[in-house]
Every structure is written in structure tokens, then in C-alpha cells.
Scaffold this active site. Structure first.
Site: not given
Ligand code: ISL
Length: 551
Positions: A218, A265
Site C-alpha cells: 500500500d 530466502e
Molecule cells: O495519492 C494518491 C493519488 O495521487 C492516492 O490515490 C493514494 O495513493 C491512494 O489513495 C492510496 O490508496 C491506498 O492507501 C490508502 C487507502 O485508503 C486505500 O484504500 C489504499 O488503496 C491509505 O492506506
């Protein structure tokens, strides 16, 4: 806890370099809250997932990726993790996880879990310790605490904004501020602190030891912040630039080089998949250099509108950019953060990134056009060489749900922007399995954490199962043919068919996609699959055909 030594684990022999399963895999995203709910409390769970896995396997995918099911107060639907090594009681137990994994492996499905390293929940023990400790203490240095600006520190340390709206800083009672690029319940770790990196290596091992096949990482572009946390250049940001002091910083890559070695690993081809919203594609491809991650979601493709020339360009650039670092191109149209592609590609006017849509949005999609286009887009995607992702429910042709009352909305984006952005609830509604059952078979109680629209009875899986021409049958056939014809490991060769259509050969198959209004000829050969029934010898608007033209 289950005794792992007695557990059968699927054979995980390593392949020769270049032939790893993930290079051409179709990966099905399960959003645990909304997939299947064995307990009947209205939120999906691991036992529910295990019970429905045969239907996923039978669809013809290679792997599943599960969004977070870890201990979490669920302020951001589980992307706010309080304990990375435990299952949240709403989803079940670690035993349930082990059983689900065993079931998946028994069905020949690999299992990828979600890892959330940019931030934890504010209920994580480290953040609780940080709050209890003094400014400048060791406990605070695992997160990003700073003094504020202004005469008495009453202003945030810089001008960064949360992705979900509002400032990215929250002040604690002693006057310091902490950084959260997302909700205030999601404090960002300070990856300069060695304990943070060590903790995540332990977390990787915890799940690898249990037998998972990999991780979807993520906000992989967010872990490293620019030294000194400088202000964002607001002009650049307003102009749509993705360059910022908190996303896509070069030193983020050191983290993934370390993780790559950890995965090596382990036996089998374990995989790291980057959720990295960076542009251009060359920058995204840096996450999948040979000593880093293995795949990165192609969000540039996801964000490309239904336009022949723009799609051709992004397909070429993707194959080029990922190929240049020896990684497979990937393709994705929908996930739990974006408007379902069945709706999105037909929205007029086009939606704004990240805004979502609701009942009173100006953007509308004609349901007939949108279903034709959604199916066509999927057939185009599944014919491309590389790896592809499917998001639960797209195989049923589910549209984005707009009929969600304000008080039912759960995405923090909606509250943090005072309703200015609808957020992502519309793609997260529990999916329909059985037309005539409570909650359409999502559970037995009829409860659902987000309301399911009445028109979903017609889209339920059992209403489409075995029905020629249904979206479910289209996905099944497309996935079977993709496998049989080795489209995932093939190569793409363009054929010119005019400015508003696309055509290419991939091995023995010629694909034609009509993205314009003029009819397009179908090449001679055996028609293998069409995205909608052909009315004539030619292809109408929003239709895709796969034709066997070679041996
Ligand atoms: O930064 C963004 C676009 O420029 C966003 O789209 C961001 O990267 C995105 O929202 C990240 O998403 C992930 O992390 C979030 C979560 O709410 C989302 O569901 C997940 O997919 C925070 O953990």
C-alpha cells in the site's frame, strides 16, 4: 494458533527466471468487508471468503489479493492497521486465515495479502506509546512529530494536505503535531528510524512463514519523505504534477531492495506488488527493477479514458517502460479506490480523479452504453500480454453504486471534505451471489454495511451462471481462452484499423476493438469471443472481438 508444522502447504517450487507465475497471472482482488459474510454481522469475513473460493477458482484466475483483514479500528476500512500480525475479530482469527489459505492453495490459487507500511492506525501500540511520551522522545521518533510554526506553534509544520482532504497534520495536547498523509487516525511512520524497517521485515516473515505467496504494498511511493519536510510547491500540485516531497522520493527504493532479499530466502516465486501512484511510467517502473518489487499496478492505464489513440499510446509506453527493467506490464481497470470501470468509462462529463460519484453528481453514465463499454474494456485488457487484475464484482458487470445516503457513507474522504468528494463507498458495496437470498447471498442475515441496490438482483451470480452472453460467462470464457492461447505470455503487434479503433495480434489471435462510431471490419477467421452479440458482419461501437487468425 494452528500448528503450522502439520499444515499442508501448496508446492511452491521456484521457476526459472522469466517464467514466474506472476508475469502473466490474472489476480482477483477480494475486498474482505464486501465479499462474503459467514457471521451475518453485515461485514464480510475470512470464513465467508473460504466458502466462496471455489467460485473464484472456477472463474479461471491464478491468484487472489486480499485487502487488509488485520486488527484495525476500521477508520479507513482496514487500511489503518493496529496489529500487523493478527486478524481483526470482525474478519475472524488467525486460524480462519490459515484455513482460508489452505483452501485457496488446494484450489490452485496463490494468495497475496496487503501490507500497509506508510502508516499505522493511531491505535497501534507504538503510536499510543508515542502519544504518552514526551516531545523529542525515542517513542515519538518512530512517527513524524514536529513542532508547529507560528508564535506558539499553532500552525502546522508545513503545507501538506491529506489525500482524504484537510491538513496532513494534527496537533496533540502538548502542542506538537504529527503527520498523516491520509486520515488523522493513520499516522505516518518515520522510515528513517531503523526499528520501523526491522518491524516490517518481521511482518513480512510472519506472513511468508504462514505460506502467503506475496504482498500488495500500500502507498509504496509514500514511505520516504524529503529531508526537512519542505513545503509542497502548490503551483506544481495545482497543475496536476505528481512530484511532491512525500510521494515518489528516490530513497524509498532502498526499502524494497531489502524486502526483495527477504522474499528470496523463501521457496517459490513470492511476489511484491507496488501500489505506486507515480508518473510517468518510467518512474513507476523503477519500483520493479530486478532487485526491487516484481509488479506495479498500472494506474496510468486505469486512468486512460476510452479513446483509441490514448490507449494505444499507454499500452506501448507500458510495455516499453516495464520491459526496459525486465518486469511484466500489468493492466488494471477497477479496484476498491476507483469508480468501477463499467460506470467510469461511460461517464459524461468524465469524473475527477479521486472524487467518486453520488446520486446528484453531474457526471452520468447511460447503463446500456456503460455495460457494453465495460465488457469491451475487459476483453481488450485480458488480451494484452502481461499480468492483469480483476476487482471482485466486475465479473458480474456491477456498476458504481450512487444510491448511498450521506449518513450511510463510510469513506473518511466524505467526512473530511464535508461531502465535497463522494469518496469510494460506491465501489465497495457487498457483492450479490444469489438473486433471491437475503443480502443477495452475501450473508444469511440480510445485513450489509453499505446498502445493496434493488437492481442488483438481476446481476447476482446465480442469475448469470450458465446464461449465454452474461457478463459472468464472458469473463469465464475470456479467462479460459487467455490461458489456452497463452495471451499473457505473448507479444503484441499492432494492425492499423483507423483512428477510432484498435487492433493487434497476440500469437494466434487478432483482437479488434471499436472505440468509435463507425463500423469496423471483423478479420477473417474463427470468432472466438465477442464482448456483445454481433448484429452484423462488422463491429459496432464499444465492441471487441477475438478472432483466431493464426495457427
Ligand atoms: O495519492 C494518491 C493519488 O495521487 C492516492 O490515490 C493514494 O495513493 C491512494 O489513495 C492510496 O490508496 C491506498 O492507501 C490508502 C487507502 O485508503 C486505500 O484504500 C489504499 O488503496 C491509505 O492506506
Amino acid at each position: 494458533m494452528t500448528d503450522l508444522s502439520t499444515q499442508p502447504v501448496a508446492p511452491q517450487d521456484s521457476s526459472t527466471a522469466g517464467a514466474e507465475w506472476w508475469r502473466s497471472a490474472v489476480i482477483y482482488q477480494i475486498y474482505p468487508r464486501s465479499f462474503a459474510d459467514a457471521s451475518g454481522d453485515g461485514v464480510g469475513d475470512l470464513q465467508g471468503i473460504a466458502s466462496r473460493l471455489p467460485q473464484v477458482a472456477e472463474l479461471g484466475v491464478d491468484a487472489i489479493w486480499l485487502s487488509p483483514f488485520y486488527r484495525s479500528p476500521q477508520k479507513d476500512a482496514g487500511y489503518d492497521v493496529a496489529d500487523y500480525r493478527d486478524v481483526d475479530p470482525i474478519f475472524g482469527t488467525l486460524d480462519d486465515f490459515d484455513r482460508m489459505l489452505e483452501t485457496a492453495h488446494g484450489l490452485g490459487l496463490r494468495v497475496i495479502v496487503d501490507l500497509v507500511p506508510n502508516h499505522s492506525s493511531s491505535e497501534h501500540v507504538w503510536f499510543q506509546e508515542a502519544l504518552a511520551a514526551a516531545p523529542g522522545s525515542e517513542a515519538r521518533s518512530r512517527y513524524i512529530f514536529r513542532d508547529g510554526k507560528g508564535e506558539s506553534g499553532e500552525l502546522p509544520p508545513n503545507n501538506w494536505q491529506s489525500v482524504f482532504g484537510g491538513p496532513a497534520w494534527t496537533r496533540v495536547p502538548d502542542g506538537q503535531w504529527y503527520l498523516h498523509l491520509f486520515d488523522s487516525s493513520q499516522p505516518d511512520f518515520d522510515w528513517n528510524h531503523p526499528a520501523v524497517g526491522d518491524m516490517f521485515v518481521d511482518v513480512l516473515r510472519f506472513w511468508l512463514d504462514r505460506g502467503v505467496d506475496g504482498f500488495r504494498v500500500d502507498v509504496a511511493h509514500g514511505n520516504a519523505k524529503a529531508p526537512g519536510l519542505p513545503d509542497v510547491d502548490e503551483e506544481l500540485l495545482a497543475a496536476g504534477s505528481m512530484d511532491s516531497p512525500y510521494f515518489g522520493q528516490e530513497h524509498v527504493h532502498e526499502i524494497y531492495r531489502r524486502w526483495h532479499l527477504v522474499l528470496e530466502e523463501y521457496e517459490g516465486d513470492r511476489v511484491l506488488c507496488a501500489e505506486a501512484w507515480v508518473q510517468p511510467l518510467e518512474k513507476m517502473a523503477r519500483f520493479v527493477r530486478p532487485d526491487e518489487m516484481h509488479q506495479a499496478f498500472n494506474f496510468v492505464y486505469l486512468e486512460t479514458p476510452w479513446d483509441a489513440q490514448r490507449l494505444r499510446t499507454v499500452i506501448d509506453e507500458s510495455i516499453e517502460a516495464f520491459g526496459a527493467v525486465g518486469a511484466p506490464p500489468t493492466w488494471v481497470l477497477s479496484n476498491h479506490d476507483t469508480i468501477r470501470h463499467r460506470t467510469r468509462l461511460a461517464l459524461v462529463p468524465p469524473p475527477t480523479h479521486g472524487a467518486g460519484i453520488g446520486a446528484t453528481s453531474e457526471s452520468k453514465a447511460d447503463p446500456t452504453v456503460s455495460l457494453r463499454r465495460g465488457r469491451a474494456a475487459t476483453m481488450l485488457m485480458l488480451a494484452l500480454p502481461g499480468s492483469a487484475y480483476i476487482y471482485q464484482g466486475e465479473e458480474l458487470g456491477l456498476p458504481e453504486v450512487t444510491a448511498i445516503e450521506d449518513h450511510q457513507r463510510q469513506d473518511p474522504t466524505f467526512a473530511r471534505t464535508q461531502g465535497a468528494l463522494w469518496g469510494r463507498d460506491g465501489c465497495r458495496v457487498p457483492i450479490p451471489w444469489e438473486a433471491a437470498a437475503p443480502a443477495y447471498g452475501f450473508n444469511a442475515s440480510g445485513d450489509s454495511w453499505l446498502p445493496q441496490p434493488p437492481e442488483w438482483a438481476a446481476l447476482a451470480r446465480d442469475a448469470q451462471d450458465g446464461v449465454a452472453g452474461s457478463t459472468l460467462e464472458l469473463y469465464r470464457l475470456a479467462l479460459r481462452l487467455r490461458q489456452e492461447l497463452s495471451l499473457g505470455t505473448g507479444t503484441l503487434e499492432w494492425i492499423d484499423v483507423g483512428p477510432t479503433a484498435l487492433s493487434f495480434r497476440n500469437g494466434s489471435v487478432t483482437v479488434v476493438a471499436n472505440l468509435g462510431h463507425d463500423a469496423v471490419d471483423v478479420p477473417r477467421g474463427e470468432i472466438l469471443l465477442t464482448s456483445s452479440p454481433l448484429d452484423s458482419a462488422s463491429l459496432a461501437a464499444d465492441e471487441v472481438v477475438w478472432v483466431r487468425t493464426g495457427a
